[in-house]
Design an enzyme around this catalytic site. Structure first.
Site, PDB file in Angstrom:
ATOM      1  N   TRP A 350      38.078 -23.552 -33.756  1.00 30.70           N
ATOM      2  CA  TRP A 350      36.701 -23.700 -35.275  1.00 30.70           C
ATOM      3  C   TRP A 350      35.385 -22.304 -34.519  1.00 30.70           C
ATOM      4  O   TRP A 350      34.445 -22.646 -35.259  1.00 30.70           O
ATOM      5  CB  TRP A 350      35.923 -25.235 -34.718  1.00 30.70           C
ATOM      6  CG  TRP A 350      35.176 -25.245 -33.095  1.00 30.70           C
ATOM      7  CD1 TRP A 350      35.267 -24.153 -32.164  1.00 30.70           C
ATOM      8  CD2 TRP A 350      34.063 -26.011 -32.812  1.00 30.70           C
ATOM      9  NE1 TRP A 350      34.459 -25.026 -31.276  1.00 30.70           N
ATOM     10  CE2 TRP A 350      33.830 -25.493 -31.946  1.00 30.70           C
ATOM     11  CE3 TRP A 350      33.275 -26.553 -33.659  1.00 30.70           C
ATOM     12  CZ2 TRP A 350      32.848 -26.376 -31.132  1.00 30.70           C
ATOM     13  CZ3 TRP A 350      32.185 -27.735 -33.321  1.00 30.70           C
ATOM     14  CH2 TRP A 350      31.816 -27.467 -31.799  1.00 30.70           C
ATOM     15  N   ASP A 351      36.419 -21.858 -33.526  1.00 30.88           N
ATOM     16  CA  ASP A 351      34.944 -20.583 -33.405  1.00 30.88           C
ATOM     17  C   ASP A 351      33.974 -20.293 -34.702  1.00 30.88           C
ATOM     18  O   ASP A 351      32.479 -19.358 -34.172  1.00 30.88           O
ATOM     19  CB  ASP A 351      35.637 -19.194 -31.956  1.00 30.88           C
ATOM     20  CG  ASP A 351      36.243 -19.946 -30.599  1.00 30.88           C
ATOM     21  OD1 ASP A 351      34.977 -19.769 -29.686  1.00 30.88           O
ATOM     22  OD2 ASP A 351      36.757 -21.161 -30.989  1.00 30.88           O
ATOM     23  N   GLU A 489      35.204 -32.431 -25.815  1.00 27.84           N
ATOM     24  CA  GLU A 489      37.101 -32.058 -25.685  1.00 27.84           C
ATOM     25  C   GLU A 489      36.847 -33.188 -23.898  1.00 27.84           C
ATOM     26  O   GLU A 489      38.767 -33.706 -23.939  1.00 27.84           O
ATOM     27  CB  GLU A 489      37.496 -31.137 -25.396  1.00 27.84           C
ATOM     28  CG  GLU A 489      37.054 -30.265 -26.934  1.00 27.84           C
ATOM     29  CD  GLU A 489      37.348 -28.545 -26.199  1.00 27.84           C
ATOM     30  OE1 GLU A 489      37.780 -27.989 -25.388  1.00 27.84           O
ATOM     31  OE2 GLU A 489      38.575 -28.229 -27.686  1.00 27.84           O
ATOM     32  N   LYS A 609      32.292 -31.976 -21.693  1.00 29.54           N
ATOM     33  CA  LYS A 609      31.983 -30.546 -21.426  1.00 29.54           C
ATOM     34  C   LYS A 609      30.959 -29.600 -21.752  1.00 29.54           C
ATOM     35  O   LYS A 609      30.333 -28.611 -21.717  1.00 29.54           O
ATOM     36  CB  LYS A 609      34.069 -30.372 -21.680  1.00 29.54           C
ATOM     37  CG  LYS A 609      33.880 -28.720 -21.283  1.00 29.54           C
ATOM     38  CD  LYS A 609      35.156 -28.513 -22.353  1.00 29.54           C
ATOM     39  CE  LYS A 609      34.981 -26.805 -22.375  1.00 29.54           C
ATOM     40  NZ  LYS A 609      36.917 -26.892 -23.284  1.00 29.54           N
ATOM     41  N   GLN A 610      31.161 -29.828 -23.128  1.00 25.00           N
ATOM     42  CA  GLN A 610      30.264 -29.273 -23.698  1.00 25.00           C
ATOM     43  C   GLN A 610      29.259 -29.948 -25.208  1.00 25.00           C
ATOM     44  O   GLN A 610      29.424 -31.033 -24.804  1.00 25.00           O
ATOM     45  CB  GLN A 610      30.743 -27.666 -24.398  1.00 25.00           C
ATOM     46  CG  GLN A 610      31.982 -28.026 -25.504  1.00 25.00           C
ATOM     47  CD  GLN A 610      32.161 -27.123 -25.808  1.00 25.00           C
ATOM     48  OE1 GLN A 610      32.170 -26.269 -26.488  1.00 25.00           O
ATOM     49  NE2 GLN A 610      33.873 -27.552 -25.777  1.00 25.00           N
TER      50      GLN A 610
END
Length: 794
Positions: A350-351, A489, A609-610
């Protein structure tokens, strides 16, 4: 030691521990292929890793891991064209690992797209050899690369043997945790001599059967004769040189690289040999290469003072050489780790969500090509949805050559050494990212032709999938999306549950609602003949738009403790002892690996995680985000949003380079005093390798492009919608003066500069209509050839 100036990035001194990082950050590319910044005299080992990668060149292999057959598709490490090594007759080959190095400097010339290295080897008895090399991967001719080597004897004349080669015996071995997997992608390696001084190598990938042709021309200045031999999957050229003291002797190596994917060729070997035979002299190649880079820098001009500006220029360099105008002719997506290494196996995630918004305003033709990559795989996405019993298109979390799901089902935890199930393929939100990029591209470029055709087809099929995933819960009186994984994630299941996936991830639900609403807008805006054609071609039912409208207003947004929940049930998870884990481990960015090695799981804890829910503040302006939540019947005022920011910021380990970027973007509007620390984290992500050894396996392209977009859109509040540029600047004391140019709806080189509380907008002369600029307190129209200066509110 790293030294940076406005136009260069330099490493002084040889440091084996830093070599992989330097190789990644000194990679050269042209949007079609790239070569890592490895020293040409060094082979792949635990210190060095030369690698060359062509965009979209994948191969699939099956390996046996943990008692299972595992299939993976990888971006292939192609034959190494770099090798040039040297020694005194009868002596050992000189490398910085085997000979005393008297001096070493590697300089990346960003403006020119040139890598220069200078190394002085101690030969003993008061003699030394200075090696200066200049390397390019040609931006004007994307099939060529060249390496100039200047050898200078110090302390007396020196006899030298030089070997140059093309090496077809390479494997994919650049990521330690993948080394249990088969990395032998090349087969049928054959070599030959084309003409005096020119050799070739031909091979193919083992299963995708992509043909690869490499041809190399070696020119030794003076009367040196080039000899040739072929062995061990290598074409080798040899030169014996007599170096006079203090006077350099030059060798030029020019290489052509073709694959069977290239257009307008019949055979990659023939194409490579034909091209190298007529390739210009090195000096002429360098001139054309520099001119191409000059044009790119003009189109993507950015002026940010100090160290942040110098780092941003490095980031821009790597974005441009991964996704250049040459990319517009290719069938490729956005490789998450660039063309700089083998991490993530070269896959497309998805970057692009962090990359295309920047490209849209500089290289829209590249954005269009990257979206066409997705459109060509729409059929595969629809097939994947049908396999789950769903309508529409379910795009894969990891994509490669043909659009099937490439996410591995096992991944290695290097901390515990265990292979574990991988459920990240449940990140269905990648479809929303594609839809977002379609909309953003069309708003920025005004490309209604794409929106009404390929764009509309993808939007409809992604909207269909979300509508079909949504199930009605009569107890809640809302629609729900179950069994997914969010951007976080760390959480892929409920504690103790055998079922993977989570219910009602807020980011997934809100972006799904946005997709449904924008698709309805698109259908309403289509010319009637095209709308009828689309409805007929996609066999749309009469009641589908009505269902999309309903689902877009009734998707469930869970809450707990006066904040929005990351997913349903998040509030019931345990709190993590953050202070205790930091005291025990120091760096806990990859908390998931730490917990698994302890026999635990992040699924038990309120730990991310983010950015997950806070990603919504990255994608949407405050006004648009509030409108989205109102549409879903869950009003979110500024106080509630700020509580969410505080709550999740305290529970995030930042185990991704994207996390600092997103939090810096969000905090610029929520808690400005803390924003700069996260902006710095995003800027330093790769140059300081903050994730601990990951950059050497490939740069993080999304984070690099995202930092550029932070300046372009985040801090300016720049939006392109409703045929206008919207601006709502957020001045950061640490970054209060900057400027850049962009391309907007046919206007090339529109200049924006923020300085001392004023925003200046300059529109170059053209025959186009004026640009409408909307600010919080009014609207202005800037005519082509005019400059407008606006006072910003405090």
């Amino acid at each position: 030691m790293t030294s940076i100036t406005a136009g260069t990035w330099e490493y002084d001194g040889y440091d084996p521990a830093q070599e992989r990082l330097r190789e990644a950050l000194c990679t050269l590319g042209n949007g079609r292929f790239a070569t890592r910044g490895a020293l040409p005299e060094c082979t792949a080992d635990d210190v060095h890793y030369p690698g060359t990668y062509v965009a979209g060149c994948y191969n699939r292999l099956v390996s046996r891991v943990a008692g299972r057959q595992v299939e993976n598709e990888d971006l292939v490490n192609l034959p190494n064209w770099l090798p040039v090594r040297f020694r005194q007759p009868g002596g050992s080959w000189l490398t910085p690992d085997t000979v005393t190095v008297l001096g070493h400097r590697q300089t990346l010339h960003l403006d020119a797209g040139v890598l220069e290295r200078r190394t002085c080897y101690d030969l003993g008895d008061g003699q030394a050899l200075t090696v200066r090399q200049v390397r390019i991967v040609h931006m004007a001719d994307p099939y060529l690369a060249a390496l100039r080597t200047e050898l200078t004897a110090e302390g007396g004349p020196v006899d030298l043997e030089v070997e140059a080669a093309i090496d077809g015996g390479v494997t994919n071995a650049g990521v330690p945790r993948y080394r249990d997997l088969d990395g032998r992608h090349l087969t049928d390696v054959d070599t030959g001599t084309l003409a005096p001084g020119t050799v070739w190598l031909h091979c193919r990938t083992r299963t995708s059967e992509t043909g690869i042709g490499v041809a190399s021309r070696l020119t030794a200045h003076g009367d040196a004769i080039v000899h040739t031999r072929h062995e061990h999957q290598q074409a080798i050229q040899m030169v014996h040189l007599r170096l006079p003291a203090g006077r350099p002797v030059t060798l030029d190596k020019t290489v052509a690289l073709h694959t069977s994917h290239d257009p307008a060729i019949s055979d990659p070997l023939r194409a490579a040999t034909d091209r190298v035979l007529v390739a210009p002299h090195f000096d002429d190649l360098l001139t054309a290469h520099r001119a191409a880079w000059d044009g790119l820098w003009r189109r993507a001009h950015i002026d940010v003072p100090g160290d942040p500006g110098r780092i941003l220029r490095l980031h821009l360099f790597h974005v441009l050489q991964t996704l250049s105008p040459n990319t517009a002719d290719l069938d490729v997506g956005v490789p998450a780790r660039g063309l700089h290494g083998e991490a993530y196996r070269g896959h497309v995630f998805w970057d692009e969500l962090f990359v295309l918004p920047y490209l849209n305003l500089h290289l829209p033709e590249v954005s269009r090509a990257l979206l066409q990559y997705r459109h060509r795989r729409l059929g595969a996405a629809c097939t994947a949805a049908r396999a789950l019993g769903r309508r529409g298109a379910m795009y894969p979390w990891q994509s490669g050559s043909d659009g099937r799901e490439e996410t591995q089902r096992l991944h290695l935890n290097p901390r515990s050494g265990r292979w574990l199930p991988d459920h990240t393929h449940l990140q269905r939100h990648v479809g929303s990212a594609i839809a977002y990029n379609i909309w953003q591209y069309c708003e920025a470029s005004g490309d209604t032709g794409f929106l009404h055709t390929q764009g509309a087809e993808m939007l409809v099929q992604i909207a269909r999938f979300w509508a079909d995933c949504a199930t009605w819960d009569p107890h809640l009186g809302r629609h729900r999306i179950r069994g997914v994984v969010g951007p976080d994630e760390y959480h892929d299941a409920y504690p103790g549950s055998e079922r993977s996936g989570l219910d009602d991830n807020t980011y997934t639900n809100v972006t799904a609602a946005w997709v449904l609403a924008r698709t309805l807008d698109t259908l309403r805006a289509l010319p009637e003949p095209r709308r009828s054609e689309l409805v007929e071609r996609l066999e749309m039912d009469d009641d589908e738009p009505q269902r999309w409208e309903e689902v877009s207003r009734t998707l469930h947004v869970p809450t707990h403790d006066d904040v929005i929940s990351q997913f349903d049930g998040y509030g019931e998870l345990e709190e993590l002892d953050w202070a205790g884990y930091r005291a025990r481990y120091g760096d806990i960015r990859r908390l998931d690996r730490i917990l698994e090695a302890e026999g635990d799981t992040p699924n038990r804890y309120k730990a991310s995680k983010q950015a997950d829910l806070l990603m919504l503040g990255y994608l949407f302006s405050p006004a648009e985000l509030q409108a989205l939540f109102r549409r879903l019947g869950r009003p979110v005022d500024e106080d509630l949003w700020h509580r969410c920011v505080d709550y999740y910021l305290a529970r995030t380990s930042h185990g991704s380079t994207l996390s600092g970027l997103v939090h810096g973007w969000v905090l610029a509007r929520a808690r400005r005093a803390e924003a700069w620390a996260f902006v710095q984290e995003a800027l330093r992500g790769d140059i300081a390798d903050v994730q601990g050894g990951t950059t050497g396996e490939g740069i993080h392209l999304g984070a690099m492009a995202g930092t550029l977009d932070l300046v372009q859109r985040g801090l300016t509040g720049l939006e392109t919608r409703d045929g206008a540029i919207w601006l709502d600047p957020v001045p950061l004391p640490e970054l209060s003066s900057y400027g850049f140019r962009l391309r907007y709806r046919g206007h090339w080189g529109v200049g924006l500069r923020l300085e001392h509380g004023r925003m200046e907008i300059a529109v170059p002369p053209s025959g186009r209509a004026p640009i409408e600029v909307r600010l919080p307190d009014g609207t202005v129209h800037v005519q082509p050839g005019e400059k407008c200066s606006l006072v910003l509110p405090d």
